[in-house]
Design a protein around this motif. Structure first.
Motif, short mmCIF file in Angstrom:
data_model
loop_
_atom_site.label_atom_id
_atom_site.label_comp_id
_atom_site.label_asym_id
_atom_site.label_seq_id
_atom_site.Cartn_x
_atom_site.Cartn_y
_atom_site.Cartn_z
N ARG A 223 -23.97 2.70 18.67
CA ARG A 223 -25.36 3.13 18.86
C ARG A 223 -25.76 3.04 20.33
O ARG A 223 -26.32 3.99 20.90
CB ARG A 223 -26.29 2.27 18.00
CG ARG A 223 -27.74 2.74 18.01
CD ARG A 223 -28.68 1.69 17.45
NE ARG A 223 -28.82 0.54 18.32
CZ ARG A 223 -29.59 0.52 19.41
NH1 ARG A 223 -30.28 1.60 19.77
NH2 ARG A 223 -29.68 -0.57 20.14
N ARG A 224 -25.46 1.90 20.96
CA ARG A 224 -25.86 1.73 22.36
C ARG A 224 -25.09 2.67 23.29
O ARG A 224 -25.66 3.19 24.26
CB ARG A 224 -25.64 0.27 22.79
CG ARG A 224 -26.55 -0.73 22.12
CD ARG A 224 -26.49 -2.05 22.84
NE ARG A 224 -27.17 -3.11 22.13
CZ ARG A 224 -27.47 -4.30 22.64
NH1 ARG A 224 -27.13 -4.58 23.89
NH2 ARG A 224 -28.10 -5.22 21.92
N ALA A 225 -23.80 2.86 23.04
CA ALA A 225 -23.00 3.72 23.91
C ALA A 225 -23.51 5.16 23.86
O ALA A 225 -23.54 5.85 24.89
CB ALA A 225 -21.53 3.65 23.51
N ARG A 226 -23.91 5.63 22.70
CA ARG A 226 -24.49 6.97 22.59
C ARG A 226 -25.84 7.03 23.30
O ARG A 226 -26.13 7.98 24.04
CB ARG A 226 -24.63 7.36 21.13
CG ARG A 226 -23.31 7.75 20.47
CD ARG A 226 -23.47 8.05 19.01
NE ARG A 226 -22.23 8.57 18.43
CZ ARG A 226 -21.92 8.51 17.14
NH1 ARG A 226 -22.77 7.97 16.29
NH2 ARG A 226 -20.78 9.02 16.71
N ILE A 230 -22.71 6.89 27.46
CA ILE A 230 -21.35 6.49 27.83
C ILE A 230 -20.31 7.26 27.01
O ILE A 230 -19.21 7.55 27.49
CB ILE A 230 -21.18 4.96 27.66
CG1 ILE A 230 -22.05 4.24 28.70
CG2 ILE A 230 -19.73 4.53 27.79
CD1 ILE A 230 -22.08 2.74 28.55
N ILE A 231 -20.65 7.60 25.78
CA ILE A 231 -19.76 8.40 24.94
C ILE A 231 -20.48 9.66 24.49
O ILE A 231 -21.71 9.71 24.44
CB ILE A 231 -19.27 7.60 23.71
CG1 ILE A 231 -20.46 7.18 22.83
CG2 ILE A 231 -18.46 6.37 24.16
CD1 ILE A 231 -20.05 6.55 21.51
N GLU A 232 -19.68 10.67 24.16
CA GLU A 232 -20.21 11.92 23.64
C GLU A 232 -19.66 12.15 22.24
O GLU A 232 -18.45 12.04 22.03
CB GLU A 232 -19.83 13.09 24.54
CG GLU A 232 -20.39 13.00 25.95
CD GLU A 232 -19.97 14.17 26.80
OE1 GLU A 232 -19.26 15.06 26.27
OE2 GLU A 232 -20.32 14.20 27.99
N SER A 233 -20.55 12.46 21.31
CA SER A 233 -20.16 12.77 19.94
C SER A 233 -19.22 11.69 19.40
O SER A 233 -19.52 10.50 19.49
CB SER A 233 -19.51 14.16 19.88
OG SER A 233 -19.24 14.53 18.56
#
Length: 381
Positions: A223-226, A230-233
């Motif tokens: 959840r936090r990375a999105r 920081i991350i995509e999909s």
């Protein structure tokens, strides 16, 4: 009702409920006393020197500085709370280097409870004088028998010791919790927080709890990375920590959990100091040992914000590695699960410090259980 049960006879789930019930009572009492507010508090583990003073505990290590023994009661702690925190006790862990067989809790001169801990031990005696056990005592109170000291209370704890070996401080661990406002010891930011911190010892942890904690940590990291971009999909990797890859060769020379930094006796030593550089998040959910050199871990963001302190001695199995009555060589910290996992965001500086035991030397060899989320391809394709 008063006294304790043998923790060896209890289920892990029951001991966890007893500890959680103590947290609930401390939160309610502290809010009513206006020590904290309902939306801003920290509940953490006991820290011997911080909470009881250096007269009674020289360092953040459960080695009582008083002369215990002689088949009599000796005052091990006598401190007055200063009005800004409450303390509660739910048990005790041994063995004791001084042969402690009973613990008496008083408020001033008034006796609150007496725990006969000798009857809560398990294992065979390995020393001729009966003070060294293969497994020590684990004494846990009943569901409604936790001992709580409110602000301004005079906490007096007496130990009844049966032996007094020269040069040995007593090593009984008092299991308890502290509630205070954020910033006194941990979570020193300006933001409000409601945090139940600390480390859950092995005797109140089940495999199902470990699984739930790790899954919840993974979900929060995703959840936090999105949210932080920081991350995509779904192009991301969630993996275990690799010490050298994630913390750098200055702190871990290889992908083996052996720090490249030497510990300092009775003081904090930085074992990790790493910028995440917006390309990953890291979360810690537990500790695996033992490492007899270390009594505590402190997790910080940079040099300012302390996120949590894990007291490792409460996780020891209670074994002595030598039959000598003066030996303090316990297999101390086998396993502990974070009450609330510690998460570092993408631009945080991860700082972890280890508190060296008295006489500690050499490298920190404990294992920090954790997870890393990063874009696909950085380590795993």
């Amino acid at each position: 009702m008063a006294g304790t049960w043998s923790g060896h006879w209890m289920t892990a789930e029951r001991i966890y409920r007893i500890k959680e019930a103590l947290d609930d009572k401390l939160i309610e009492a502290a809010i009513n006393a206006k020590v904290v507010t309902e939306d801003n508090y920290v509940v953490r583990d006991l820290m011997p020197a911080t909470d009881f003073g250096t007269t009674y505990y020289d360092h953040e290590e459960w080695e009582n500085a008083q002369s215990i023994g002689g088949n009599s009661w000796v005052t091990a702690i006598d401190v007055s709370l200063d009005g800004d925190k409450l303390i509660g006790f739910y048990g005790a862990l041994g063995p004791s280097t001084q042969g402690v067989v009973a613990i008496r809790f008083k408020e001033g001169d008034s006796v609150r409870d007496v725990w006969q801990v000798q009857s809560k031990r398990v294992g065979l005696t390995t020393g001729g004088d009966g003070t060294a056990f293969e497994e020590g005592f684990l004494a846990i109170v009943g569901e409604d028998e936790q001992i709580i000291y409110a602000q301004d209370a005079n906490i007096v704890v007496d130990f009844y010791g049966t032996a007094s070996p020269a040069g040995a401080d007593d090593t009984t661990v008092l299991l308890g919790r502290v509630i205070e406002r954020p910033g006194k010891v941990i979570m020193g930011s300006t933001q409000k927080t409601r945090t139940r911190a600390g480390l859950l010892p092995w005797f109140m942890v089940t495999p199902e709890m470990i699984e739930r904690t790790r899954k919840a940590l993974d979900a929060e990291l995703i959840r936090r990375a999105r949210e932080q971009g920081i991350i995509e999909s779904d192009r991301f990797v969630l993996r275990d920590i690799l010490p050298s890859t994630d913390f750098g060769t200055s702190y871990y020379a290889s992908e083996s959990w052996e720090s490249a930094t030497s510990l300092t006796s009775s003081n904090w030593t930085t074992i990790i100091n790493t910028d995440l550089d917006s390309d990953k998040l890291i979360g810690f959910y537990g500790y695996l040992g033992p490492d007899d050199n270390v009594t505590a871990l402190r997790f910080k963001v940079g040099n300012a914000l302390v996120k949590d302190v894990w007291m490792l001695e409460q996780c020891r199995m209670g074994e002595l590695s030598s039959p000598s009555t003066t030996s303090n060589e316990f297999q101390r910290a086998h396993f502990g699960l974070a009450r609330t996992p510690i998460i570092y965001n993408g631009e945080d500086t991860v700082v972890v410090e280890a508190y060296g035991a008295e006489g500690a030397s050499g490298a920190f060899k404990g294992i920090l259980l954790g997870r890393v989320i990063e874009p696909l391809g950085r380590v795993i394709r």
